[in-house]
Design an enzyme around this catalytic site. Sequence first.
Site, PDB file in Angstrom:
ATOM      1  N   LEU A 333      35.316  38.705  40.120  1.00  0.00           N
ATOM      2  CA  LEU A 333      35.204  40.160  40.147  1.00  0.00           C
ATOM      3  C   LEU A 333      36.414  40.844  39.537  1.00  0.00           C
ATOM      4  CD1 LEU A 333      33.833  40.566  43.788  1.00  0.00           C
ATOM      5  CD2 LEU A 333      32.519  40.623  41.661  1.00  0.00           C
ATOM      6  N   GLY A 334      37.569  40.202  39.632  1.00  0.00           N
ATOM      7  CA  GLY A 334      38.784  40.829  39.120  1.00  0.00           C
ATOM      8  C   GLY A 334      39.972  39.900  39.218  1.00  0.00           C
ATOM      9  N   GLY A 336      44.451  39.999  39.609  1.00  0.00           N
ATOM     10  CA  GLY A 336      45.680  40.756  39.840  1.00  0.00           C
ATOM     11  C   GLY A 336      46.867  39.815  39.873  1.00  0.00           C
ATOM     12  N   GLY A 339      46.465  37.007  42.379  1.00  0.00           N
ATOM     13  CA  GLY A 339      45.455  35.973  42.177  1.00  0.00           C
ATOM     14  C   GLY A 339      44.131  36.599  41.747  1.00  0.00           C
ATOM     15  N   VAL A 341      39.825  37.577  42.456  1.00  0.00           N
ATOM     16  CA  VAL A 341      38.841  37.973  43.460  1.00  0.00           C
ATOM     17  C   VAL A 341      37.473  37.494  42.993  1.00  0.00           C
ATOM     18  CG1 VAL A 341      37.790  39.873  44.733  1.00  0.00           C
ATOM     19  CG2 VAL A 341      40.195  40.001  44.100  1.00  0.00           C
ATOM     20  N   LYS A 355      39.412  36.901  48.032  1.00  0.00           N
ATOM     21  CA  LYS A 355      40.656  37.022  47.284  1.00  0.00           C
ATOM     22  C   LYS A 355      41.456  35.736  47.465  1.00  0.00           C
ATOM     23  CE  LYS A 355      44.007  40.013  48.488  1.00  0.00           C
ATOM     24  NZ  LYS A 355      44.773  41.279  48.567  1.00  0.00           N
ATOM     25  N   ASP A 454      51.154  50.958  49.132  1.00  0.00           N
ATOM     26  CA  ASP A 454      50.591  50.687  47.810  1.00  0.00           C
ATOM     27  C   ASP A 454      49.262  51.415  47.630  1.00  0.00           C
ATOM     28  OD1 ASP A 454      50.807  49.624  45.291  1.00  0.00           O
ATOM     29  OD2 ASP A 454      49.919  47.691  45.806  1.00  0.00           O
TER      30      ASP A 454
END
Length: 633
Positions: A333-334, A336, A339, A341, A355, A454
């Site tokens: 899915l993504g 960062g 790590g 997802v 995640k 954040d």
Amino acid sequence: MEPKNFFTFTTLLHKGTIIIMITIFTTLTNHSRALDRQYEACVPRTCGNRLNISYPFWISQEQESFCGYPNFEITCKDEEPVLRISNEDCIIKDIFYANGSLLVASAAVYEETCPTPLHNLSLSRTPFILTSTDTSLFFWYNCTKKPSDYYTYPIDCASNSTPYSFANFHEDILVKVNYSVDSCQNSVYVPVDVHNNGIDVGNLLQMNYTEILKTGFILNWTAHSCSSCEVSGGRCGFDDKKFVCFCADKPHVETCFHGIASAVGGIFMCTSIIICIYIWRKNSSTITTVMFWKKTKNNRDLEAFIRNYGSLAPKRYSFSNVKKMTNSFKDKLGQGGYGGVYKGKLQDGQLVAVKVLNTSKGNGQDFINEVASISRTSHVNVVMLLGFCLEGSKRALIYEFMLNGSLEKFIHRKDTSKTNQHLGWEKLYQIGLGIARGLEYLHRGCNTRILHFDIKPHNILLDEDFCPKISDFGLAKLSPKNESIVSMLEARGTIGYIAPEVFNRNFGGVSHKSDVYSYGMMVLEMVGGRKNLHLGVDNSSEIYFPKWIYKHLELGDEIRLSGAMTSEENDMAKKMIFVGLWCIQTIPLDRPSMQKVIDMLQGSIETLKIPPNPFHSTSPRQTLIDSATVSIS
């Protein structure tokens, strides 16, 4: 094992155990005979049996200077702890070791019949800084004009040739009532902490200036952390210009575990290894007992967390379970810095987002932060943690699946008109309101206050109905509800959203108001449809949306945002703009609480005041009490 060899092994084991036990006994006996002199000297003390005095402070009459930092020397006068700051004696009213702050008041306020400050407090050459909770009381001396009674406190005893000397909380208030301070010979300001003392504006007006000065003010300090040393049984100090952990045997660099404790632990470890080797040779199936030693400190911390929370802890999955639910990490899915997802599915068919954290990033503290903080939450606007995986170096977090992904992809497009047409101003407004409710819950709704640190569009997830949920608690910090300022050794967050005080303490103390700043930057980003970053071009003021929008507000220009808007949508957008600008005020005290943000978003547009310009100056200043500030705090 043959009988002869087995007999030889057990004999050696028996003799070795006896030698080891004798060594342990001798070591402990010698240790008990004499404690280190510096260790004994730095026992925490009290002054008047009121406050516990320990590192980094030290009492000059009772302790050696190596028990604390050079500028933290306390003198016990009339059973009151007195700290000298900038050639002025200050009485310590309280010390908050957990967040590195103390409450002090000028000793002159208690000793003099007419305590009138003659100079401003200077902290430039001290290890202390003022916090954002402090406001300032201004003293105006020998004025030729009589002041208004509006927010002023008379000081008749300080008058000389003219009768007018007084104190008040802000020069701007005098300007509002057309009083010129040019008629006064000189002025001095003194910090006071009226907010944490629970004094409301109504009671403040009934007090005299000496009572206000006695409330004191908060100072923050920065010193080497003592927690590791204390946990190991040591006492902290500062010797030969560096931090020292004084232990019962001798001084050490950080903890006492390097000395006798580690020696004894090593002896026991050797004994255990011998025994485990014997057991393994006898029955190899018990080899798994040795695996315990391979756990890292962070794993042990998390194991302790799980034990403490019992059934309240999230469900634990094996890494093979994680691979199975994600179909061997097929659907990503993504990605960062932490790590990747991946989309997954539980046995009951529920979709999840998994995640997986990089083992090379950090020491696992972010993982512990996230599990420990989010496990305490239950709110419609906070993402739900369904489980986690901790298996050796493999770490993963299992969250509820959010169909629409992150807010970022809906507000960062080249054609911003498509963004607002897709979500609609009503939807953007509801998302902003939902995020505010989630943050208000983290700050005040939990038993322990959670500061996120954040907040940004990337960390706001949207479900199938576009209901926003705050996610990614890797940088979160837990704080007791009654502590407004938190201690932080280093800045954390994402550039473009970090509050000024997080990376420069001269702007004030770090608190829940730091999240408010990040929220404000994000809301303005939602309205403007672009990142709030200076892009380093000549026309940057037009690109930096918060500054651009405030410029138009000051000029009274009509603000035209992308997309056709009804009058109701226009009001929603204006509310978001006003709220965003209030939230990004430079000084934390000027920012509203999240509850006030919710009230402003839900209230009438006519009741909102234009906030002060947050871009006039980037230098630190102490923001004081005035009618606008009181209305939003």
